[in-house]
Design an enzyme around this catalytic site. Sequence first.
Site, PDB file in Angstrom:
ATOM      1  N   GLY A 117       0.816  -1.213   0.000  1.00 15.01           N
ATOM      2  CA  GLY A 117       0.000   0.000   0.000  1.00 15.01           C
ATOM      3  C   GLY A 117       0.849   1.263   0.000  1.00 15.01           C
ATOM      4  O   GLY A 117       2.016   1.235  -0.415  1.00 15.01           O
ATOM      5  N   THR A 140      -4.244  -2.785  -1.194  1.00 19.27           N
ATOM      6  CA  THR A 140      -4.827  -2.366   0.093  1.00 19.27           C
ATOM      7  C   THR A 140      -6.346  -2.468   0.043  1.00 19.27           C
ATOM      8  O   THR A 140      -6.961  -2.121  -0.969  1.00 19.27           O
ATOM      9  CB  THR A 140      -4.455  -0.929   0.527  1.00 19.27           C
ATOM     10  OG1 THR A 140      -5.314  -0.542   1.604  1.00 19.27           O
ATOM     11  CG2 THR A 140      -4.594   0.099  -0.565  1.00 19.27           C
ATOM     12  N   ILE A 141      -6.905  -2.947   1.136  1.00 12.76           N
ATOM     13  CA  ILE A 141      -8.368  -2.976   1.197  1.00 12.76           C
ATOM     14  C   ILE A 141      -8.919  -1.550   1.288  1.00 12.76           C
ATOM     15  O   ILE A 141     -10.083  -1.322   1.010  1.00 12.76           O
ATOM     16  CB  ILE A 141      -8.894  -3.818   2.390  1.00 12.76           C
ATOM     17  CG1 ILE A 141      -8.444  -3.240   3.733  1.00 12.76           C
ATOM     18  CG2 ILE A 141      -8.521  -5.272   2.246  1.00 12.76           C
ATOM     19  CD1 ILE A 141      -9.257  -3.744   4.917  1.00 12.76           C
ATOM     20  N   ASP A 142      -8.074  -0.586   1.689  1.00 13.83           N
ATOM     21  CA  ASP A 142      -8.558   0.780   1.914  1.00 13.83           C
ATOM     22  C   ASP A 142      -8.860   1.534   0.608  1.00 13.83           C
ATOM     23  O   ASP A 142      -9.557   2.535   0.623  1.00 13.83           O
ATOM     24  CB  ASP A 142      -7.525   1.594   2.709  1.00 13.83           C
ATOM     25  CG  ASP A 142      -7.155   0.952   4.035  1.00 13.83           C
ATOM     26  OD1 ASP A 142      -7.932   0.117   4.521  1.00 13.83           O
ATOM     27  OD2 ASP A 142      -6.081   1.287   4.576  1.00 13.83           O
ATOM     28  N   GLU A 237     -13.670   3.376  10.581  1.00 12.08           N
ATOM     29  CA  GLU A 237     -12.856   3.468  11.800  1.00 12.08           C
ATOM     30  C   GLU A 237     -12.254   4.875  11.971  1.00 12.08           C
ATOM     31  O   GLU A 237     -11.987   5.304  13.088  1.00 12.08           O
ATOM     32  CB  GLU A 237     -11.731   2.429  11.757  1.00 12.08           C
ATOM     33  CG  GLU A 237     -10.812   2.579  10.536  1.00 12.08           C
ATOM     34  CD  GLU A 237      -9.730   1.518  10.446  1.00 12.08           C
ATOM     35  OE1 GLU A 237      -9.678   0.622  11.300  1.00 12.08           O
ATOM     36  OE2 GLU A 237      -8.919   1.597   9.492  1.00 12.08           O
ATOM     37  N   ARG A 282     -26.530  -1.462  19.296  1.00 11.11           N
ATOM     38  CA  ARG A 282     -25.456  -2.451  19.426  1.00 11.11           C
ATOM     39  C   ARG A 282     -24.377  -2.118  18.403  1.00 11.11           C
ATOM     40  O   ARG A 282     -24.680  -1.589  17.340  1.00 11.11           O
ATOM     41  CB  ARG A 282     -25.975  -3.862  19.126  1.00 11.11           C
ATOM     42  CG  ARG A 282     -26.968  -4.401  20.134  1.00 11.11           C
ATOM     43  CD  ARG A 282     -26.306  -4.758  21.455  1.00 11.11           C
ATOM     44  NE  ARG A 282     -27.220  -5.431  22.360  1.00 11.11           N
ATOM     45  CZ  ARG A 282     -28.062  -4.838  23.189  1.00 11.11           C
ATOM     46  NH1 ARG A 282     -28.141  -3.507  23.224  1.00 11.11           N
ATOM     47  NH2 ARG A 282     -28.831  -5.543  23.998  1.00 11.11           N
ATOM     48  N   GLN A 290     -12.293  -8.333   7.441  1.00 17.17           N
ATOM     49  CA  GLN A 290     -12.337  -7.714   6.114  1.00 17.17           C
ATOM     50  C   GLN A 290     -11.100  -8.014   5.274  1.00 17.17           C
ATOM     51  O   GLN A 290     -11.075  -7.789   4.078  1.00 17.17           O
ATOM     52  CB  GLN A 290     -12.461  -6.185   6.252  1.00 17.17           C
ATOM     53  CG  GLN A 290     -13.765  -5.743   6.844  1.00 17.17           C
ATOM     54  CD  GLN A 290     -13.665  -4.362   7.464  1.00 17.17           C
ATOM     55  OE1 GLN A 290     -14.011  -3.380   6.829  1.00 17.17           O
ATOM     56  NE2 GLN A 290     -13.207  -4.270   8.696  1.00 17.17           N
TER      57      GLN A 290
HETATM   58  O1  F6P Z   1      -4.372  -0.413   5.721  1.00 18.12           O
HETATM   59  C1  F6P Z   1      -5.096  -1.577   5.868  1.00 18.12           C
HETATM   60  C2  F6P Z   1      -5.676  -1.684   7.243  1.00 18.12           C
HETATM   61  O2  F6P Z   1      -6.440  -2.872   7.301  1.00 18.12           O
HETATM   62  C3  F6P Z   1      -6.496  -0.492   7.708  1.00 18.12           C
HETATM   63  O3  F6P Z   1      -7.776  -0.471   7.139  1.00 18.12           O
HETATM   64  C4  F6P Z   1      -6.454  -0.664   9.195  1.00 18.12           C
HETATM   65  O4  F6P Z   1      -6.610   0.559   9.882  1.00 18.12           O
HETATM   66  C5  F6P Z   1      -5.083  -1.207   9.417  1.00 18.12           C
HETATM   67  O5  F6P Z   1      -4.658  -1.788   8.218  1.00 18.12           O
HETATM   68  C6  F6P Z   1      -5.001  -2.221  10.529  1.00 18.12           C
HETATM   69  O6  F6P Z   1      -3.681  -2.571  10.705  1.00 18.12           O
HETATM   70  P1  F6P Z   1      -3.184  -3.751  11.648  1.00 18.12           P
HETATM   71  O7  F6P Z   1      -3.254  -5.006  10.826  1.00 18.12           O
HETATM   72  O8  F6P Z   1      -1.792  -3.360  11.998  1.00 18.12           O
HETATM   73  O9  F6P Z   1      -4.092  -3.812  12.827  1.00 18.12           O
END
Ligand code: F6P
Length: 364
Positions: A117, A140-142, A237, A282, A290
């Site tokens: 990424g 990257t999933i982002d 998040e 909740r 994910q």
């Molecule tokens: O960048 C990918 C990601 O999954 C983000 O969406 C998330 O904030 C982060 O990595 C989580 O990272 P880690 O695997 O270090 O908890």
Amino acid sequence: MNRLLISTGGGDCPGLNAVIRAIVHRASQEKDWEILGSIQAFNGVLWEPSEIVVLDNNKVKGIHFQGGTIIETTNKGGPFGWPVKNKDGSYTEVDRSDEMIRKLQYMGIDGVINIGGDGSQRISQLLWEKGLNIIGVPKTIDNDLSSTDSTFGFQTAVQIATESVDKLVTTAASHNRVFVMEVMGRDAGWIALNAAVAGGAEVALIPENPYDIQKVKAALEKRFHHDRGFAVVVISEGAKQQGGSVATIKTEEVGYHNKRLGGAARKLIEELKAAGFKQDMRETVLGHLQRGGVPIAYDRVLSAQFGVKAFEMALEGDYGKMVSYQHPDFISVPLKEAIAKPNLVDEKNQLVKTALGLGICLGN
Ligand code: F6P
């Protein structure tokens, strides 16, 4: 013999193995190309002894639908910030990039394909500036890397998030509750926005758009009549209230530079309660679900295309670039351009208009 080294860096993501397999298969069609893999990003090169594996057709057999990466990954440390333990137990980060480049020369590596990424591609650019032949593949999933229509892994994450909304809808409706579902994405709201549209959520809160809690409360209240009703909120998040701050988790992991995000859903529930929202709520935090499991077909195809193109770039000596999908083509773009700015959700984006057109509350 030409030697190409693959590294998978940063958080894992569905499709990494499909990229590795595509590089290896395409390389096997050429004479005199050997593909190697560095274990755990560049750690495999930096460790003493080094940990490098040969990747051939046999080794990559059937891995296209496996999640994760067969050569492992890490989002800590790296050649420019290698943590070294001091006598008092603290750590100092040292730059081992020159040493790593020398080691690669010694190993007879002609080029590197760095699948990662934004953080990994920043490392690619720095290594390129130091003279290493390197090619980036956007993972990257982002989906927060610009200069490409999409990164691989993203659509799988959206699929998982959407299926989760579908599941929450039935329990929310049965119990007359509001469910707040927290998804990943760091500073980018792509997963949340897509899952909200695909899953029919009532509210989507994304980092690019700090929310007004009164607006969120009003949107949710509209869904209830005499305490009957339900709603699903998808929250990134990295989302936060107007004038507020993002929810974070403290971490003491050595070499971990990212801010760990987490707790946005819980925080929203507390804010809604404080604002006087009365219905039951909740939270569900999807977290690393994910990133796990098999890539959906779309990501397998995208990964295969990225992998074949990355190898062909190496074949042509087209280094210092990242593979980019610009529909319908796969082209190469300078790494410098790819890391210049993140791909965030713009208010003028058609998907934002679509979400609003569907009546989804975006918090303002
Ligand atoms: O960048 C990918 C990601 O999954 C983000 O969406 C998330 O904030 C982060 O990595 C989580 O990272 P880690 O695997 O270090 O908890």
